[in-house]
Design a protein around this motif. Sequence first.
Motif, PDB file in Angstrom:
ATOM      1  N   ALA A 163      42.617  38.215  40.640  1.00  0.00           N
ATOM      2  CA  ALA A 163      41.757  38.377  41.827  1.00  0.00           C
ATOM      3  C   ALA A 163      40.316  38.026  41.484  1.00  0.00           C
ATOM      4  CB  ALA A 163      41.864  39.807  42.361  1.00  0.00           C
ATOM      5  N   GLY A 164      40.117  36.899  40.807  1.00  0.00           N
ATOM      6  CA  GLY A 164      38.765  36.385  40.583  1.00  0.00           C
ATOM      7  C   GLY A 164      38.366  35.509  41.762  1.00  0.00           C
ATOM      8  N   VAL A 165      37.415  34.615  41.536  1.00  0.00           N
ATOM      9  CA  VAL A 165      36.967  33.734  42.621  1.00  0.00           C
ATOM     10  C   VAL A 165      38.138  32.860  43.077  1.00  0.00           C
ATOM     11  CG1 VAL A 165      35.334  31.927  43.286  1.00  0.00           C
ATOM     12  CG2 VAL A 165      34.623  33.708  41.682  1.00  0.00           C
ATOM     13  N   ALA A 166      38.855  32.264  42.125  1.00  0.00           N
ATOM     14  CA  ALA A 166      39.946  31.348  42.483  1.00  0.00           C
ATOM     15  C   ALA A 166      41.055  32.081  43.234  1.00  0.00           C
ATOM     16  CB  ALA A 166      40.497  30.678  41.221  1.00  0.00           C
ATOM     17  N   GLY A 167      41.460  33.242  42.748  1.00  0.00           N
ATOM     18  CA  GLY A 167      42.587  33.971  43.347  1.00  0.00           C
ATOM     19  C   GLY A 167      42.280  34.447  44.757  1.00  0.00           C
ATOM     20  N   THR A 168      41.088  35.003  44.953  1.00  0.00           N
ATOM     21  CA  THR A 168      40.745  35.512  46.287  1.00  0.00           C
ATOM     22  C   THR A 168      40.541  34.354  47.272  1.00  0.00           C
ATOM     23  OG1 THR A 168      38.452  35.690  45.533  1.00  0.00           O
ATOM     24  CG2 THR A 168      39.732  37.717  45.547  1.00  0.00           C
ATOM     25  N   ALA A 169      39.944  33.258  46.783  1.00  0.00           N
ATOM     26  CA  ALA A 169      39.742  32.098  47.671  1.00  0.00           C
ATOM     27  C   ALA A 169      41.086  31.479  48.039  1.00  0.00           C
ATOM     28  CB  ALA A 169      38.839  31.070  47.003  1.00  0.00           C
ATOM     29  N   LEU A 170      41.994  31.408  47.086  1.00  0.00           N
ATOM     30  CA  LEU A 170      43.321  30.853  47.403  1.00  0.00           C
ATOM     31  C   LEU A 170      44.034  31.740  48.418  1.00  0.00           C
ATOM     32  CD1 LEU A 170      45.418  28.638  46.887  1.00  0.00           C
ATOM     33  CD2 LEU A 170      46.391  30.096  45.087  1.00  0.00           C
ATOM     34  N   ALA A 171      43.912  33.055  48.243  1.00  0.00           N
ATOM     35  CA  ALA A 171      44.540  33.975  49.203  1.00  0.00           C
ATOM     36  C   ALA A 171      44.000  33.704  50.610  1.00  0.00           C
ATOM     37  CB  ALA A 171      44.270  35.423  48.805  1.00  0.00           C
ATOM     38  N   ARG A 204      46.459  32.188  53.605  1.00  0.00           N
ATOM     39  CA  ARG A 204      46.620  32.986  54.823  1.00  0.00           C
ATOM     40  C   ARG A 204      46.200  32.159  56.050  1.00  0.00           C
ATOM     41  NH1 ARG A 204      49.506  34.576  57.051  1.00  0.00           N
ATOM     42  NH2 ARG A 204      49.423  36.187  58.622  1.00  0.00           N
ATOM     43  N   HIS A 205      45.100  31.449  55.881  1.00  0.00           N
ATOM     44  CA  HIS A 205      44.584  30.602  56.962  1.00  0.00           C
ATOM     45  C   HIS A 205      45.643  29.603  57.432  1.00  0.00           C
ATOM     46  CE1 HIS A 205      41.582  27.980  58.952  1.00  0.00           C
ATOM     47  NE2 HIS A 205      42.216  26.976  58.383  1.00  0.00           N
ATOM     48  N   HIS A 206      46.431  29.117  56.478  1.00  0.00           N
ATOM     49  CA  HIS A 206      47.437  28.106  56.819  1.00  0.00           C
ATOM     50  C   HIS A 206      48.790  28.724  57.166  1.00  0.00           C
ATOM     51  CE1 HIS A 206      44.936  24.658  55.989  1.00  0.00           C
ATOM     52  NE2 HIS A 206      44.651  25.086  54.778  1.00  0.00           N
ATOM     53  N   GLY A 207      48.875  30.032  57.230  1.00  0.00           N
ATOM     54  CA  GLY A 207      50.106  30.664  57.682  1.00  0.00           C
ATOM     55  C   GLY A 207      51.060  31.101  56.588  1.00  0.00           C
ATOM     56  N   PHE A 208      50.647  31.009  55.332  1.00  0.00           N
ATOM     57  CA  PHE A 208      51.468  31.526  54.230  1.00  0.00           C
ATOM     58  C   PHE A 208      51.220  33.028  54.093  1.00  0.00           C
ATOM     59  CE2 PHE A 208      50.685  27.085  53.360  1.00  0.00           C
ATOM     60  CZ  PHE A 208      51.861  26.607  52.830  1.00  0.00           C
ATOM     61  N   THR A 209      52.053  33.675  53.288  1.00  0.00           N
ATOM     62  CA  THR A 209      51.870  35.105  53.040  1.00  0.00           C
ATOM     63  C   THR A 209      51.551  35.327  51.564  1.00  0.00           C
ATOM     64  OG1 THR A 209      53.494  35.533  54.769  1.00  0.00           O
ATOM     65  CG2 THR A 209      52.935  37.384  53.321  1.00  0.00           C
ATOM     66  N   PRO A 210      50.269  35.380  51.221  1.00  0.00           N
ATOM     67  CA  PRO A 210      49.925  35.574  49.813  1.00  0.00           C
ATOM     68  C   PRO A 210      49.900  37.051  49.411  1.00  0.00           C
ATOM     69  CG  PRO A 210      47.957  35.041  51.096  1.00  0.00           C
ATOM     70  CD  PRO A 210      49.098  35.109  52.067  1.00  0.00           C
ATOM     71  N   THR A 211      50.303  37.300  48.169  1.00  0.00           N
ATOM     72  CA  THR A 211      50.141  38.612  47.539  1.00  0.00           C
ATOM     73  C   THR A 211      49.345  38.364  46.265  1.00  0.00           C
ATOM     74  OG1 THR A 211      52.275  39.383  48.345  1.00  0.00           O
ATOM     75  CG2 THR A 211      51.382  40.533  46.428  1.00  0.00           C
ATOM     76  N   VAL A 212      48.323  39.179  46.024  1.00  0.00           N
ATOM     77  CA  VAL A 212      47.508  38.991  44.821  1.00  0.00           C
ATOM     78  C   VAL A 212      47.774  40.147  43.869  1.00  0.00           C
ATOM     79  CG1 VAL A 212      45.177  38.695  43.899  1.00  0.00           C
ATOM     80  CG2 VAL A 212      45.697  37.891  46.211  1.00  0.00           C
ATOM     81  N   VAL A 213      48.144  39.823  42.630  1.00  0.00           N
ATOM     82  CA  VAL A 213      48.296  40.879  41.621  1.00  0.00           C
ATOM     83  C   VAL A 213      47.153  40.745  40.621  1.00  0.00           C
ATOM     84  CG1 VAL A 213      49.946  39.492  40.238  1.00  0.00           C
ATOM     85  CG2 VAL A 213      49.836  41.972  39.923  1.00  0.00           C
ATOM     86  N   THR A 233      39.503  38.771  53.073  1.00  0.00           N
ATOM     87  CA  THR A 233      40.964  38.677  52.930  1.00  0.00           C
ATOM     88  C   THR A 233      41.666  40.031  53.005  1.00  0.00           C
ATOM     89  OG1 THR A 233      40.610  38.718  50.534  1.00  0.00           O
ATOM     90  CG2 THR A 233      40.989  36.568  51.515  1.00  0.00           C
ATOM     91  N   ARG A 234      40.908  41.109  52.807  1.00  0.00           N
ATOM     92  CA  ARG A 234      41.520  42.427  52.597  1.00  0.00           C
ATOM     93  C   ARG A 234      42.473  42.838  53.718  1.00  0.00           C
ATOM     94  NH1 ARG A 234      37.465  45.765  49.973  1.00  0.00           N
ATOM     95  NH2 ARG A 234      36.230  45.106  51.764  1.00  0.00           N
ATOM     96  N   GLN A 235      42.109  42.511  54.966  1.00  0.00           N
ATOM     97  CA  GLN A 235      42.932  42.963  56.100  1.00  0.00           C
ATOM     98  C   GLN A 235      44.313  42.318  56.086  1.00  0.00           C
ATOM     99  OE1 GLN A 235      41.998  45.261  58.227  1.00  0.00           O
ATOM    100  NE2 GLN A 235      39.996  45.436  57.256  1.00  0.00           N
ATOM    101  N   GLU A 236      44.387  41.090  55.611  1.00  0.00           N
ATOM    102  CA  GLU A 236      45.626  40.322  55.804  1.00  0.00           C
ATOM    103  C   GLU A 236      46.354  39.983  54.521  1.00  0.00           C
ATOM    104  OE1 GLU A 236      45.967  37.567  59.044  1.00  0.00           O
ATOM    105  OE2 GLU A 236      43.776  37.474  59.098  1.00  0.00           O
ATOM    106  N   LEU A 241      56.602  30.717  45.684  1.00  0.00           N
ATOM    107  CA  LEU A 241      55.738  30.048  44.705  1.00  0.00           C
ATOM    108  C   LEU A 241      54.915  31.084  43.957  1.00  0.00           C
ATOM    109  CD1 LEU A 241      54.257  27.324  47.116  1.00  0.00           C
ATOM    110  CD2 LEU A 241      56.157  26.986  45.502  1.00  0.00           C
ATOM    111  N   VAL A 242      54.455  30.704  42.762  1.00  0.00           N
ATOM    112  CA  VAL A 242      53.540  31.559  41.988  1.00  0.00           C
ATOM    113  C   VAL A 242      52.325  30.717  41.604  1.00  0.00           C
ATOM    114  CG1 VAL A 242      53.208  32.863  39.838  1.00  0.00           C
ATOM    115  CG2 VAL A 242      55.390  33.023  41.073  1.00  0.00           C
ATOM    116  N   ALA A 243      51.127  31.252  41.874  1.00  0.00           N
ATOM    117  CA  ALA A 243      49.892  30.550  41.495  1.00  0.00           C
ATOM    118  C   ALA A 243      49.171  31.368  40.426  1.00  0.00           C
ATOM    119  CB  ALA A 243      48.996  30.361  42.717  1.00  0.00           C
ATOM    120  N   GLY A 244      48.893  30.743  39.306  1.00  0.00           N
ATOM    121  CA  GLY A 244      48.167  31.414  38.220  1.00  0.00           C
ATOM    122  C   GLY A 244      46.673  31.189  38.402  1.00  0.00           C
ATOM    123  N   ALA A 245      45.948  32.260  38.777  1.00  0.00           N
ATOM    124  CA  ALA A 245      44.479  32.198  38.888  1.00  0.00           C
ATOM    125  C   ALA A 245      43.923  33.295  37.987  1.00  0.00           C
ATOM    126  CB  ALA A 245      44.054  32.393  40.337  1.00  0.00           C
TER     127      ALA A 245
END
Length: 368
Positions: free
Chosen positions: A8-16, A20-29, A91-94, A127-131
Motif C-alpha cells: 500500500a505504497g504510492v504504486a499500490g494505492t494508485a493502482l487500486a 476500481r475506476h475501470h470496474g475491477f475489484t482490487p484488494t490491497v494487502v 480509495t478507502r470507501q471502495e 490477477l496479482v500485482a506486486g507493488a
Amino acid sequence: MDVLISGAGVAGTALAYWLRHHGFTPTVVERAPRMRASGGVVGLRGEALDVLDRMALLERIQQLNTRLGACGDGDLAVLRGELIGLLCEATRQEVEYVLGDSIASVEQDPAGVRVTFERGRPRRFALVAGADGLHSHTRSLAFGPRERFVRHLGIYTATFSLPGHLGLPGSDRLPGMPGKAADILGIRDDAKAYAALHFASGPLAYDRDDVAQHQRIVAGQFAGEGGPIPLLLAEMSRAQDFFFDANAQVEMCHWSSGRVVLLEDAGYCAAQISGLGASQALIGAYVLAGELAVAGGEHPAAFAAYEREMRGFVAEHQQIGREGADRFFMGMPAQAPDVIATGTRETARTHLVRLKDYAPSFAARWPP
Ligand SMILES: Cc1cc2nc3c(=O)[nH]c(=O)nc-3n(C[C@H](O)[C@H](O)[C@H](O)COP(=O)(O)OP(=O)(O)OC[C@H]3O[C@@H](n4cnc5c(N)ncnc54)[C@H](O)[C@@H]3O)c2cc1C
C-alpha cells in the motif's frame, strides 16, 4: 474481476484507484500493521501531474507542495505520507485494505491464482500485482531471488523529519564529506524540515525490519563528522519516521509472469536518488489499469501493452538514477539535466510517456 495488490505504497494505492475506476475489484494487502504514511519529500513531475489531475487530486496536491518550482516548471515536491494519505482517502470507501498481512504463496492455474497469506485464509484472485517495493516479496515468489534483479548503486540513504530547521543551512547539500552527503530541506516556512543522509558503501547485510540497527549503521558512517552532523544524528535517533534503504535499481526482462505483474519499485525501481519513484508509480499504475481495461481483462495482451508503453520511459528514468549516483560520487548536487536529445530535438526527460485516454469501459463488458 478480483485483483490482489501487494503493498500500500504510492504504486499500490494508485493502482487500486485506477482498477476500481475501470470496474475491477482490487484488494490491497499491506505487510505493516498500519498504512506507512511516512517518508520525506518526493518529487512529482511530468505526466504524473496529469495522472493526479485525472484523479481530481491535482489541486489538493498543489496545496501540499512543500516548495514552489521544486525541480522545474510546475513540478511539485510533497511529503510521501501526505501523498499516500490522499490516495488512501480516494480509495478507502471502495477498496478492501488488509493490513498486517503478506502473501505467503501464489499458485497459478489457467483460471486464476490461489494465494495463501501469512495470517489470513487462502483466497483466489484473477490477477496479482506486486507493488511491494524494492525488496518485493511478490517478485521473489513469482520471478526468483532478488539478487537476480536488484542492482546496488553503491549509496545508502536515510531520511527523517526534524522539528524545524534548527538553524541549519537551507536546502543545501553540506559539502566537505567525501563519499557522504547531507541534505536539509526546510518546508512550510521552515516550521518543519527533513534531513537526508547519504553515504557510499557496497552492499551491507542487515535486518530490514530492525530500525535501531539501521540507525547504528548511519551513526557509524557519520561518526566524527563536524558541523551540523552531531545534531542531525541526535535528531535521527528520536525521529518517528526514520527510513533507510539502499539506492538500487531493479532490472527485469519482463514485468509479468502469467497472472502476476509488478509495478514501480518492485519491477523497475529507478533508485531513490533519481527522485522519480513517486511519479513513476503514479504513471505505471495509470497505464497498467488502463491497459487491463482496454484489453477487457485479458492479461497477456494488457501486460504486453503495459510494458510497451512504459519501457522507454523507465529506461530513461533509470538512466537519470545512475547519473544521480555518478553526481554523488563526483561530489555534485543530485539533480540531473532535465532535457535529453531525442533525434533532432531536445525533449523534457519527464515527458517521455504519452498518457492515453483509457475509457472506463471494462465494467460494462464484465462478465464477458
Ligand atoms: C516508509 C517509507 C518511507 C519512504 N521514504 C522515502 C523518502 O523519504 N524519499 C524517497 O525518495 N523515497 C522514499 N520511499 C520510497 C518511495 O516511496 C518509493 O521509491 C516510491 O514512492 C515508489 O513507491 P512503491 O509504491 O513502489 O514502493 P514503496 O513506497 O516502498 O511501498 C511499498 C509498500 O509495500 C509494502 N510491503 C513491503 N513488503 C510487503 C509484503 N511482503 N506484503 C505486503 N506489503 C509489503 C511496504 O510496507 C510499503 O507500504 C519510502 C518508502 C517507504 C515504504
